[in-house]
Design a protein around this motif. Structure first.
Motif, PDB file in Angstrom:
ATOM      1  N   ARG A   1       0.858  -1.187   0.000  1.00  0.00           N
ATOM      2  CA  ARG A   1       0.000   0.000   0.000  1.00  0.00           C
ATOM      3  C   ARG A   1       0.890   1.232   0.000  1.00  0.00           C
ATOM      4  NH1 ARG A   1      -1.627   0.932   4.631  1.00  0.00           N
ATOM      5  NH2 ARG A   1      -0.424  -0.734   5.595  1.00  0.00           N
ATOM      6  N   ASP A   2       0.570   2.199  -0.810  1.00  0.00           N
ATOM      7  CA  ASP A   2       1.267   3.481  -0.741  1.00  0.00           C
ATOM      8  C   ASP A   2       0.455   4.330   0.209  1.00  0.00           C
ATOM      9  OD1 ASP A   2       3.544   4.627  -1.602  1.00  0.00           O
ATOM     10  OD2 ASP A   2       2.894   4.929  -3.669  1.00  0.00           O
ATOM     11  N   ALA A   3       0.969   4.525   1.421  1.00  0.00           N
ATOM     12  CA  ALA A   3       0.148   5.150   2.454  1.00  0.00           C
ATOM     13  C   ALA A   3       0.399   6.646   2.527  1.00  0.00           C
ATOM     14  CB  ALA A   3       0.453   4.519   3.805  1.00  0.00           C
ATOM     15  N   ALA A   4      -0.630   7.362   2.964  1.00  0.00           N
ATOM     16  CA  ALA A   4      -0.433   8.764   3.334  1.00  0.00           C
ATOM     17  C   ALA A   4      -0.102   8.777   4.823  1.00  0.00           C
ATOM     18  CB  ALA A   4      -1.700   9.555   3.058  1.00  0.00           C
TER      19      ALA A   4
ATOM     20  N   GLU B   1       7.685  -9.932  14.801  1.00  0.00           N
ATOM     21  CA  GLU B   1       8.274 -10.508  16.015  1.00  0.00           C
ATOM     22  C   GLU B   1       7.792  -9.817  17.281  1.00  0.00           C
ATOM     23  OE1 GLU B   1      10.283 -13.127  15.938  1.00  0.00           O
ATOM     24  OE2 GLU B   1      10.556 -13.230  13.760  1.00  0.00           O
ATOM     25  N   HIS B   2       7.382  -8.565  17.138  1.00  0.00           N
ATOM     26  CA  HIS B   2       7.070  -7.797  18.346  1.00  0.00           C
ATOM     27  C   HIS B   2       5.645  -7.270  18.340  1.00  0.00           C
ATOM     28  CE1 HIS B   2      11.341  -8.037  19.322  1.00  0.00           C
ATOM     29  NE2 HIS B   2      11.555  -7.774  18.043  1.00  0.00           N
ATOM     30  N   GLY B   3       4.887  -7.599  17.325  1.00  0.00           N
ATOM     31  CA  GLY B   3       3.483  -7.205  17.289  1.00  0.00           C
ATOM     32  C   GLY B   3       3.253  -5.710  17.214  1.00  0.00           C
ATOM     33  N   ILE B   4       4.277  -4.972  16.869  1.00  0.00           N
ATOM     34  CA  ILE B   4       4.108  -3.518  16.763  1.00  0.00           C
ATOM     35  C   ILE B   4       3.804  -3.203  15.304  1.00  0.00           C
ATOM     36  CG2 ILE B   4       5.206  -1.272  17.122  1.00  0.00           C
ATOM     37  CD1 ILE B   4       7.034  -2.639  19.164  1.00  0.00           C
ATOM     38  N   THR B   5       2.575  -2.841  15.018  1.00  0.00           N
ATOM     39  CA  THR B   5       2.180  -2.654  13.621  1.00  0.00           C
ATOM     40  C   THR B   5       1.862  -1.205  13.286  1.00  0.00           C
ATOM     41  OG1 THR B   5      -0.093  -3.167  14.199  1.00  0.00           O
ATOM     42  CG2 THR B   5       1.264  -4.986  13.408  1.00  0.00           C
ATOM     43  N   ASN B   6       1.772  -0.390  14.314  1.00  0.00           N
ATOM     44  CA  ASN B   6       1.525   1.031  14.041  1.00  0.00           C
ATOM     45  C   ASN B   6       2.865   1.693  13.711  1.00  0.00           C
ATOM     46  OD1 ASN B   6       0.276   3.498  13.835  1.00  0.00           O
ATOM     47  ND2 ASN B   6       0.317   3.901  16.045  1.00  0.00           N
ATOM     48  N   VAL B   7       3.333   1.345  12.539  1.00  0.00           N
ATOM     49  CA  VAL B   7       4.704   1.684  12.141  1.00  0.00           C
ATOM     50  C   VAL B   7       4.671   2.347  10.762  1.00  0.00           C
ATOM     51  CG1 VAL B   7       6.944   0.689  11.502  1.00  0.00           C
ATOM     52  CG2 VAL B   7       5.646  -0.296  13.402  1.00  0.00           C
ATOM     53  N   ALA B   8       5.503   3.349  10.592  1.00  0.00           N
ATOM     54  CA  ALA B   8       5.659   3.922   9.252  1.00  0.00           C
ATOM     55  C   ALA B   8       7.111   3.830   8.820  1.00  0.00           C
ATOM     56  CB  ALA B   8       5.228   5.381   9.242  1.00  0.00           C
ATOM     57  N   VAL B   9       7.296   3.488   7.569  1.00  0.00           N
ATOM     58  CA  VAL B   9       8.625   3.588   6.958  1.00  0.00           C
ATOM     59  C   VAL B   9       8.590   4.825   6.072  1.00  0.00           C
ATOM     60  CG1 VAL B   9      10.287   2.534   5.396  1.00  0.00           C
ATOM     61  CG2 VAL B   9       8.959   1.096   6.965  1.00  0.00           C
TER      62      VAL B   9
ATOM     63  N   ILE C   1       3.815   2.445   4.347  1.00  0.00           N
ATOM     64  CA  ILE C   1       5.022   2.738   3.573  1.00  0.00           C
ATOM     65  C   ILE C   1       4.804   4.046   2.847  1.00  0.00           C
ATOM     66  CG2 ILE C   1       6.339   1.972   1.576  1.00  0.00           C
ATOM     67  CD1 ILE C   1       5.933  -0.880   2.797  1.00  0.00           C
ATOM     68  N   ILE C   2       5.652   4.993   3.183  1.00  0.00           N
ATOM     69  CA  ILE C   2       5.444   6.360   2.686  1.00  0.00           C
ATOM     70  C   ILE C   2       6.660   6.760   1.861  1.00  0.00           C
ATOM     71  CG2 ILE C   2       5.000   8.734   3.371  1.00  0.00           C
ATOM     72  CD1 ILE C   2       3.996   7.451   6.109  1.00  0.00           C
ATOM     73  N   GLN C   3       6.458   6.823   0.547  1.00  0.00           N
ATOM     74  CA  GLN C   3       7.577   7.185  -0.332  1.00  0.00           C
ATOM     75  C   GLN C   3       7.534   8.672  -0.662  1.00  0.00           C
ATOM     76  OE1 GLN C   3       8.723   4.038  -3.379  1.00  0.00           O
ATOM     77  NE2 GLN C   3       6.559   3.580  -3.211  1.00  0.00           N
ATOM     78  N   ASN C   4       8.589   9.136  -1.275  1.00  0.00           N
ATOM     79  CA  ASN C   4       8.686  10.550  -1.666  1.00  0.00           C
ATOM     80  C   ASN C   4       8.423  11.491  -0.507  1.00  0.00           C
ATOM     81  OD1 ASN C   4       9.226   9.969  -4.432  1.00  0.00           O
ATOM     82  ND2 ASN C   4       7.076   9.361  -4.595  1.00  0.00           N
ATOM     83  N   CYS C   5       8.938  11.153   0.636  1.00  0.00           N
ATOM     84  CA  CYS C   5       8.712  11.938   1.842  1.00  0.00           C
ATOM     85  C   CYS C   5      10.060  12.013   2.568  1.00  0.00           C
ATOM     86  CB  CYS C   5       7.654  11.230   2.701  1.00  0.00           C
ATOM     87  SG  CYS C   5       7.327  12.061   4.263  1.00  0.00           S
ATOM     88  N   GLU C   6      10.639  13.186   2.566  1.00  0.00           N
ATOM     89  CA  GLU C   6      11.976  13.310   3.135  1.00  0.00           C
ATOM     90  C   GLU C   6      11.905  13.818   4.560  1.00  0.00           C
ATOM     91  OE1 GLU C   6      14.762  15.348   0.710  1.00  0.00           O
ATOM     92  OE2 GLU C   6      16.319  15.395   2.251  1.00  0.00           O
ATOM     93  N   VAL C   7      12.607  13.182   5.451  1.00  0.00           N
ATOM     94  CA  VAL C   7      12.700  13.683   6.815  1.00  0.00           C
ATOM     95  C   VAL C   7      13.673  14.860   6.812  1.00  0.00           C
ATOM     96  CG1 VAL C   7      13.481  13.156   9.154  1.00  0.00           C
ATOM     97  CG2 VAL C   7      12.134  11.488   7.868  1.00  0.00           C
TER      98      VAL C   7
END
Ligand SMILES: Cc1cc2nc3c(=O)[nH]c(=O)nc-3n(C[C@H](O)[C@H](O)[C@H](O)COP(=O)(O)OP(=O)(O)OC[C@H]3O[C@@H](n4cnc5c(N)ncnc54)[C@H](O)[C@@H]3O)c2cc1C
Ligand SMILES: NC(=O)c1ccc[n+]([C@@H]2O[C@H](COP(=O)([O-])OP(=O)(O)OC[C@H]3O[C@@H](n4cnc5c(N)ncnc54)[C@H](O)[C@@H]3O)[C@@H](O)[C@H]2O)c1
Ligand SMILES: Cc1cc2nc3c(=O)[nH]c(=O)nc-3n(C[C@H](O)[C@H](O)[C@H](O)COP(=O)(O)O)c2cc1C
Ligand SMILES: [Zn+2]
Lengths: 201, 416, 112, 1006
Positions: free
Chosen positions: B25-28, B54-62, B202-208
């Motif tokens: 998914r391409d997420a916002a 492994e840790h059940g942590i799914t509220n994660v963004a890349v 997964i958030i692409q084209n987004c620079e920190v």
């Protein structure tokens, strides 16, 4: 104490060292009999240093980048802002060193015999520039690098001091002795397509 | 997420492949996450995947500034091996190699892990000694590794030249049979797909562009798509690690350099093994598509230019042709560069930073592709628990203060 | 292949030089007075910027002098080259530099 | 002569010269000036290859370096080369070529079954399958994939040709010798600049070679080209390089070019001349005049042999006098293809129709075509191609209003060639490599140069200017501008060559030409011919989320073939943009990377192969070593004698004999490779005191001291003996491998940390050649060589230096020892060293003086527990670890490395220490690199204590022994440890002190 024993060239396995090139046309390579070589370090903005060196050498120390000064029996190559290489006749280095040291006295300077450090290969002839360009990135165009100029640079991965002697053009390639055989083989290979020859001993 | 298999392929062929799902998914971006992973390379994506799995942590963004896998993950020579010298390293890389061995099945994405063997050539006595040392250490650590004579080398790699009259003749080699290569892009895509399926955004084209802190703790990141809150943040940006660290006001013992690689035009199979030589400096393998994939050296200077100098390639080719004179008439198709983050001891940094809840995973330099699964696995553990796993504890940033470096440069190659 | 203008020898190919990393790091006068953290900072920590970078180079295959370069780490454009203040400065005026150093009889100039 | 498709006249081939060649085993003939492609077409051969994935029959698409299809295997045996483009191979007598990727033949190729499964073999299919069962991957699936992949075959023999390199410098490098490039070069040359003009084609002229009817300055274009070339040749500072491809544009205007010097000649006809040459050019200014590439149209089955780019068809007829088809249907979206139609028609081909995607056309070219009676079918498309291995005809249908589908009845038109044009892409490759930024030009539907980063400028078609007058004007302008930017004055006003332009009508970009069914369901719309990527693949990738243009490239492999997508990239990204409903500039291009066209590894390596592969450094004694039959060891770049076998001796026997000689009589080692640094200045001692770990201020003149040099992290980097020659004068020795590194290291500190220190360093490594004479009889030998020297222990004690004349040569003699024996190191100037050496052997013969090599040196020093940096150390070892606490000064406030010893890591328990090991079996020599464990019975992982750094058989001790770095080694003396070796053998060893011989040093003081 000068010694009169013969000096072996660095590529003696391949060709004997010579004292001069015949002035015939064509592309030719030779090793010159190892000259006396003296490394001089000192501060050119110290007038005492300049005066002392000049008085012994009987010429100006070349202070301009990549330049050479010479008299009848010595050649002084600029190597860096505080370093020069003085070439003299084989065996002449001992006396020269003594005189330099004496003249310099307590001036902070370093005079070191490096006669055995480098071999002097001489490449001469119309295609000499092309041969060098195969391995050397310097711009050797006659308007950029002329007779009377020198440069420390690299050729075929080997550090060299390049000195252009005349417009034939003739170049001296001063190379660390241990690299001389490789450099020789490389030059011979690079000359092959122009029909280059090795000077007869 | 629909399962990939030959059956799904056939089924989809009937509907002209119109029905395939998106791989990920391409997420916002949401307003905030439990964990933000900065950097959508293999390591970042693997970290997110293992956080979820492994840790059940799914509220994660890349969060990726460009396209997934566009960093070093997308430009490496794909060599995978675990034959490192020190115990700490071989344990970490071996964990990774083991994960690789089941990764296609685990991710349901064929990463084409090809265990065709990795051979390290020895050209002088020093190489032989160091090779032996490594082979012995690995064996005692339970990791496959063997010494080969030059004749065995020739038998294993018929294309190689073992003539002893060359400038640096081959004296033998070490071989790790379980080493090999994998399809690098597939590693990134496979992790992205599997992580996305477990809920990772997964958030692409987004620079920190900034790391926001409050009282010494991280609270989120500024990005080109606005502020995104986070309880924990992991930096996994390889060549850009120093840039991210600077955003959080600390420095790293890392320098960014260009590392190059090149490929030949594709040819029919001619080289079945990954061949590496430190002494003449070249490494080469042949991909499943047929091109020879060749690694060059790193440029001495710092760069973020993602390209290198041609003389590095020139140097490479002389070395390659010494080993494989028959490749002389093959042609270089493309050369490119990546930005590698080099640590003084040639080992990675995986662990805490001076900022609370901000973690970092970097310093893999020229060799982190092989570590992708293992690195993600231990980094997920570190982020999830707040503490390093035993496997990555030795790789903490504070080793530079204590002096407990893990020097993987190999020996300083000199002799009297 | 960068073209680096050695302050003394002039523009030369990058392969004549060696790179020396971040410039203007000064070795602490008394290392023993530092904490382990401070020592580690000196030894290992680097700014490693994306953009203009002040760095050191040495003309290894030329005059063997160290000098500083400011270079953009993305475009590789060289913004500035400057020798350290302590180094012998490049000679601008050759006549003046020699002054009355040598005997007049030998003012032959380059003719080798 | 069976050139069935050669026109009676026309073209620039030399019809008087006939050349025979072989293709797929069959003989053909062509003319001088033909490429393999033109010669095959002249013989009516269209089917030349099979595609990568589906093994579809493929023909010749283009006439230049952008060719994706006609890749062939040239020659056989050692000369064979895969993947060459038939469009670039100049034929020569005896040329032999064959198709690739086809078995048993290109006509009947078994691999074509793949085509049947093409429904499954879509983009990325292998990521989705071949996973189960896991074990099948390596055993079955992958081997099949591997065998199927690849195109041509690698040679199996070493390359018989040579390659070389040339550096070049110029004010203006002009890339491309079409009208724009020639105009630029002329202007630059007239201004006196050093100009290099390079073009990948054998002849200058660029697109003009394939055109017809154009005039420049009132003369036929090719006449103008000849005149321009002649003028350029007359300028002494101009270098003209045809057959030279500029392959890479790197930082700081450094460009790399590949010149093909003999490829157009029969193999082996120019012995000694390099086949290809790599040029490395530093250009002050660059003019890019690289022209443009025509784009294919993406229609169903647009890959059939007989589908060709219109510009290429035009080139074949105009340049080569070859009719690539007798009945040619032209299919286009722009005006340029009308030129092809006209020229082909003019040369006798039938042109039954021009099918134009545009709604209407009425430009001068269309009017000309109509005037010639050529039918123009507008707003229509080829919806189907008839014919498999060769085009037989087309079906034409009208386009629906939106251009997305075709409607109405299909008309069949028979033809044997489809000449297509989808517009032109400026060749922006080098511009992009130079980091220049592109801009999308809507009118051209192509990317053009926008912002320059380096000192370059584009001109002509590569800048998007397709009209001849504009190309000439831009070229001249660019040449002048480059001249000015390089700091040169133009001597005269610009002379812009004049030409006439035909007004062209706008093109209609239609990125997918609709066929009879939706894309992917009937026929294949190829985007990337070489990698068999279709429009359907692009759309699939986009649907699956591979939507970045870079993902698209990698998922579908479009643009990744040997042509690097020269014909495909813009079509692919435009289709992607369409699928995403994004503007094309937002999708952007993939990254252009070197090389422009592939170049051989041989060219890149140049002469760095064979005996020139790397420098072999040799000592002044080398010739003697060779005479003596020494076996050499590579130590860095040095060749050092490893041992000197006598007769049939094995290495082991030789080394034992050499060891025995040194311990019982006298031996000599060539130690010339040691680094030597001359250190002068009032602060020399202070400087040494800071760089070495021990104290240096109080060393007496004439005395020597051993020193260890560490890095700031406290780890050993080098060691050696330094001698005080005068109050302000020292000579330092370094290890062989580190000589340059140590000098650089010292210079760095001097120049950057402590510039106030008055010290000068000069390398004298090669000034002095060193003979290390060791053994009980060493004194006798030296005495014979230097009769005037007092060698008594009192006058010349251990660790001191004397100057003396040795065999007539002034020498420095150091009484130092690396063997534990009485030993003198005689240093003489290198140019007299061989003489001294021979003298030494002569006078030493009485004592059976024995030359020994590095192996014996290693054994002897190890018996004494002397370390070798790089063997006992590996960058992680401190002097303390080696038990050398004595060499680290406690008094000195600071020295390089000192601070790091206070870090926790340096004082940890469990650091490794240097110890000796005695294997239980005295005949067994441990492997160097063996690991040592405490308890050998563990299951893996077995904790390791450390490893064996050195291990030998000692002739002196009559047994084997080793040195090892072992955790807490100094506390383990006399304990048993184990070395589990490969193959299961476990060797029990006893830990000892690391000195095995003469621990009191009686002998070396003797
Ligand atoms: C030429 C080359 C050859 C190599 N060969 C091998 C090999 O054979 N074997 C091997 O094991 N390793 C190899 N490596 C090393 C290996 O590629 C890397 O160590 C590994 O891929 C690192 O993965 P990563 O995920 O950490 O980094 P990357 O894949 O580089 O991912 C980091 C990501 O962070 C993103 N990012 C950066 N800054 C920001 C920001 N501000 N905001 C958001 N995102 C950001 C980047 O865009 C990038 O996608 C090679 C590397 C190169 C360049
Ligand atoms: N009618 C049209 O739409 C149309 C379109 C394109 C071009 N043209 C015509 O083509 C001509 C364009 O002139 P031009 O001078 O700009 O280009 P050109 O195509 O005539 O010449 C370019 C030259 O550059 C060479 N080249 C390209 N890349 C190279 C590289 N990397 N290294 C070495 N050589 C390289 C090519 O081999 C070619 O010879 C004009 O006559 C123009 O009218 C017409
Ligand atoms: C293992 C591997 C194999 C590759 N094979 C090819 C190839 O066959 N053809 C190609 O054009 N590029 C190939 N590339 C290079 C990519 O095209 C690309 O240059 C690389 O991923 C870096 O990205 P960039 O050039 O877009 O910056 C390969 C890259 C890798 C890492
Ligand atoms: Zn310089």
């Amino acid at each position: 104490m000068a010694n009169a024993l013969p000096r072996a060239g660095a590529v003696a396995r391949f060709a004997p060292a010579v004292t001069a090139l015949a002035s015939s046309a064509g592309l030719v390579l030779a090793e010159m009999v190892p000259p006396g070589q003296v490394n001089l370090r000192g501060n050119p903005s110290d007038p005492r240093f300049l005066r002392a060196a000049g008085s012994v050498l009987n010429c100006l120390l070349p202070v301009g980048a990549n330049t050479v000064q010479s008299t009848d029996d010595i050649t002084v190559l600029w190597l860096g802002p505080d370093e020069w290489l003085i070439l003299t006749a084989p065996g002449g280095e001992t006396e020269l060193i003594e005189r330099l040291r004496a003249a310099l006295g307590d001036v902070h300077a370093a005079v070191t015999d490096v006669s055995g450090n480098r071999a002097r290969l001489r490449l001469s002839g119309p295609e000499a520039r092309m041969v060098l360009a195969k391995g050397c990135g310097l711009d050797l165009h006659p308007q950029r690098f002329k007779a009377g100029q020198c440069a420390q640079t690299t050729m075929a991965r080997v550090g060299i001091i390049l000195h252009q002697l005349d417009d034939r053009p003739t170049y001296d390639i001063l190379v660390r002795r241990s690299f001389a055989e490789y450099t020789w083989m490389w030059l011979k290979d690079a000359m092959a397509e122009y029909g280059g020859t090795i000077a007869a001993g | 997420m629909s399962t990939y298999s030959v059956f799904s392929l056939i089924k989809n062929a009937f509907s002209n492949h119109q029905e395939w799902d998106r791989a990920w998914r391409d997420a916002a971006p949401k307003a905030s996450y439990d964990v933000i992973v900065i950097g959508g390379g293999g390591h970042g994506l693997a970290t997110a995947y293992y956080l979820a799995k492994e840790h059940g942590i799914t509220n994660v963004a890349v969060i990726e500034k460009g396209w997934l896998g566009g960093g070093n993950t997308g430009r490496n020579t794909t060599i995978i091996r675990s034959n490192y010298l020190w115990d700490e390293s071989s344990a970490l890389y071996e964990k990774s190699l083991k994960l690789y061995e089941g990764l296609s099945q685990e991710l349901n994405y064929n990463i084409m892990f090809s265990q065709r063997g990795v051979m390290n050539l020895a050209h002088n006595l020093h190489d032989v000694r160091e090779g032996m040392r490594r082979v012995n250490a690995l064996r005692l650590n339970g990791i496959d590794s063997e010494w080969m004579t030059k004749e065995q080398v020739k038998e294993f790699v018929p294309a190689i030249n073992i003539d002893q009259n060359v400038r640096y003749p081959i004296m033998g080699a070490t071989l790790q049979r379980r080493g090999g290569t994998a399809r690098h892009d597939a590693v990134a895509w496979g992790y992205a797909r599997a992580a996305s399926a477990r809920g990772v955004d997964i958030i692409q084209n987004c620079e920190v562009t900034g790391i926001r802190r409050l009282g010494g703790r991280v609270v989120g990141v500024e990005t080109t798509k606005g502020f995104i809150g986070a309880k924990k943040v992991g930096i996994v940006t390889a060549g850009h690690s120093s840039v991210l660290a600077a955003m959080a006001d600390f420095r790293l013992p890392v320098e960014s350099h260009p590392l190059q690689a090149l490929v030949s035009e594709p040819v029919k199979p001619i080289l079945d093994t990954v061949v590496m030589s430190n002494a003449v400096h070249v490494y080469v393998s042949q991909s499943d598509k047929g091109e020879l994939v060749i690694g060059a050296g790193i440029d001495a200077f710092h760069s973020y230019g993602q390209r290198g100098s041609f003389h590095m390639i020139e140097h490479q080719m002389g070395a390659l042709l010494e080993l494989f004179p028959m490749f002389s008439r093959l042609r270089m198709l493309r050369q490119w560069g990546g930005i590698v983050d080099v640590c003084p001891d040639a080992s990675p940094i995986i662990g805490k930073t001076p900022v609370e809840n901000l973690f970092i995973n970097c310093g893999w330099g020229t060799g982190g592709f092989k570590a992708t699964p293992g690195s993600g696995w231990v980094f997920a553990h570190t982020i999830a628990t707040g503490q390093p796993h035993a496997l990555n504890a030795p790789f903490a940033l504070d080793r530079f203060t204590s002096g407990n470096l893990i020097d993987e440069h190999g020996a300083a190659a000199v002799a009297h | 292949m960068l073209l680096i203008n050695c302050p003394w020898c002039g523009p030369r190919d990058e392969t004549e030089f060696s790179y020396g990393g971040e410039a203007h790091r000064v070795r602490p006068a008394d290392p023993s007075a530092l904490t382990d953290e401070q020592w580690a900072d000196f030894l290992f920590m680097r700014t490693n910027p994306k953009g203009a970078h002040k760095e050191r180079w040495v003309h290894s295959h030329g005059c063997r002098r160290w000098f500083n370069v400011e270079r953009h780490t993305v475009t590789h454009q060289i913004l500035n080259v400057y020798p350290p203040a302590s180094a012998p400065q490049p000679v601008q005026d050759i006549e003046a530099a020699n002054g009355d150093a040598a005997p007049a009889s030998s003012q032959k100039g380059a003719r080798s | 002569m069976t050139n069935t498709h050669r026109t009676p006249t026309g073209g620039t081939v030399d019809r008087s010269k006939t050349i025979s060649f072989t293709f797929n085993g069959k003989s053909y003939q062509g003319h001088a000036g033909d490429t393999l492609a033109s010669a095959l077409l002249a013989n009516g051969v269209h089917l030349v290859g099979r595609s990568f994935k589906y093994h579809r029959p493929r023909g010749i698409l283009s006439a230049g370096s952008e060719e994706p299809n006609a890749l062939i295997q040239l020659e056989r045996g050692a000369h064979t080369e895969p993947n060459l483009r038939a469009t670039q191979i100049e034929i020569y007598e005896g040329l032999t070529a064959s198709s690739q990727n086809a078995w048993p033949s290109v006509e009947f190729d078994v691999g074509a079954v793949n085509n049947l499964f093409s429904k499954i073999f879509v983009a990325g299919f292998y990521y989705k399958t071949f996973m189960h069962p896991q074990s099948m991957w390596m055993r079955v699936y992958e081997p099949i994939i591997r065998r199927a992949a690849g195109l041509g075959k690698s040679p199996q023999e070493a390359d018989p040709d040579i390659y070389d390199k040339m550096h070049a410098h110029c004010e203006v490098l002009v890339v491309g010798a079409g009208p724009a490039g020639l105009a630029a070069a002329l202007e630059a040359a007239r201004g006196g600049a050093r100009v290099i003009l390079a073009d990948e084609q054998p002849r200058f002229g660029g697109s003009l070679l394939g055109s017809r009817g154009e005039t420049i300055d009132g003369m036929p274009a090719l006449e103008w080209v000849a005149k321009a070339e002649a003028e350029l040749r007359s300028h002494p500072e101009v270098t003209l390089l045809p057959r030279t491809t500029v392959t890479g544009y790197f930082d700081h205007n450094y460009l790399v070019m590949a010149e093909r010097r003999t490829d157009h000649l029969p193999r082996g006809s120019k012995p000694g001349v390099s086949r290809q040459r790599l040029w490395k050019v530093r250009a002050a200014q660059v003019v890019l005049a690289t022209g443009s590439h025509e784009r294919p149209l993406v229609f169903a089955d647009n890959d059939r042999p007989g589908v060709m780019l219109a510009g290429a068809a035009r080139t074949y007829v105009n340049q080569f006098g070859v009719l690539p088809g007798r009945r040619v249907v032209v299919f286009t979206n722009n005006d340029s293809a009308y030129q092809a139609a006209l020229d082909l028609h003019d040369s006798g081909a039938a042109v039954p129709a021009i099918i134009d995607l545009r709604k209407s056309v009425d430009g001068p070219l269309a009017r000309k075509a109509r005037a010639q009676g050529i039918r123009i079918i507008t707003n229509s498309a080829i919806s189907e191609v008839e014919g498999g291995k060769k085009v037989r005809g087309v079906q034409v249908q009208a386009l629906a209003a939106d251009g997305e589908t075709v409607t109405g009845p299909a008309e069949s038109i028979a033809c044997d060639l489809i000449a297509m044009s989808g517009g032109w892409n400026p060749a922006v490759h080098l511009f992009s490599q130079s980091m220049g930024k592109l801009r999308y030009d809507e009118a051209l539907a192509a990317f053009v140069p926008n912002l320059s980063v380096q000192a370059e400028r584009s001109a002509g078609a590569c800048k998007g200017s397709f009209a001849l007058p504009a190309c000439l004007a831009e070229g001249a302008e660019a040449g002048r501008a480059a001249l000015a930017a390089a700091g040169l004055d133009a001597a005269e006003p610009a002379r812009v060559p004049t030409a006439e332009a035909l007004e062209e009508q706008p093109l209609r970009p239609l990125w997918i030409v609709p066929g009879k069914k939706p894309v992917g369901q009937k026929g294949k719309h190829f985007v990337d011919y070489q990698n068999d990527v279709t429009a359907a693949d692009v759309l699939l990738a986009s649907r699956e989320g591979y939507q970045s243009v870079e993902h698209l490239k990698r998922y579908t492999t479009t643009g990744m073939g040997t042509d690097q997508g020269k014909t495909s990239n813009v079509n692919a990204l435009a289709i992607l943009a369409k699928s995403l409903a994004s503007p094309i500039p937002q999708v952007g291009t993939t990254t252009f990377r070197p090389p422009y066209t592939p170049l051989t590894y041989g060219t890149i390596a140049g002469r760095d192969v064979g005996e020139l592969a790397d420098v072999a450094r040799v000592t002044p004694i080398h010739a003697w070593h060779v005479e003596q039959g020494a076996v050499f060891e590579d130590v860095g770049q040095w060749k050092r004698p490893w041992y000197f076998p006598r007769g049939a001796e094995t290495m082991e026997e030789a080394v034992r004999r050499e060891c025995r000689a040194v311990r019982t009589s006298v031996g000599v080692l060539d130690a010339s490779t040691l680094g030597k640094i001359d250190i002068q200045g009032p602060d020399a001692a202070t400087f040494l005191n800071r760089m070495y770990t021990n104290a240096w201020l109080k060393l007496d003149i004439g005395r020597c001291r051993y020193g260890v040099m560490c890095k700031e992290d406290g780890m050993i980097m080098d060691d050696g003996v330094t001698t005080r020659l005068g109050p302000n004068h020292f000579i330092m020795t370094t290890t062989t491998g580190n000589a340059a590194k140590v000098l650089d290291w010292l210079e760095e500190y001097l120049q950057t940390e402590w510039p106030e220190l008055k010290v000068y360093l000069t390398s004298v490594t090669e000034q002095w050649s060193t003979a290390s004479i060791a053994g009980p009889k060493a004194r006798e030998v030296v005495a014979a060589l230097a009769p005037d020297l007092d060698l008594s222990a009192e006058a010349f004690p251990f660790m001191s230096m004397k100057e003396a004349v040795v065999a007539g040569v002034p020498a420095r003699i150091f009484r130092i020892s690396f063997t534990g024996e009485l030993s003198y190191e005689i240093n003489v100037p290198s140019h007299q060293a061989l003489h001294v050496w021979r003298e030494m052997m002569r006078v030493g013969a009485r004592y059976d003086i024995t030359p020994y090599g590095t192996e014996t040196m290693h054994v002897l020093r190890a018996e004494k527990g002397y370390i070798i940096v790089g063997q006992e150390t590996d960058g992680t070892v401190t002097p303390f670890d080696l038990g050398m606490d004595w060499i680290v000064s406690k008094q000195k406030k600071d020295f390089v490395g000192k601070r790091s010893y206070a870090r926790p890591g340096a004082v940890d328990d469990g650091r490794k220490q240097l110890v000796g090991l005695l294997p239980e079996d005295p005949a067994f020599v441990l492997q160097e690199g063996a690991q040592i464990v405490e308890d050998a019975d563990n299951r893996t992982p077995i904790p390791m204590l450390g490893h064996v750094t050195s291990s030998y058989y000692s002739e002196t001790l009559g047994r084997s022994f080793a040195l090892a770095l072992i955790k807490n080694g100094t506390n383990r003396l006399d304990q048993a440890v184990y070395a589990p070796l490969d193959g299961g053998r476990i060797v029990k060893c006893t830990v000892t002190k690391p000195v095995f011989f003469d621990p009191e040093g009686v002998r070396l003081h003797g």
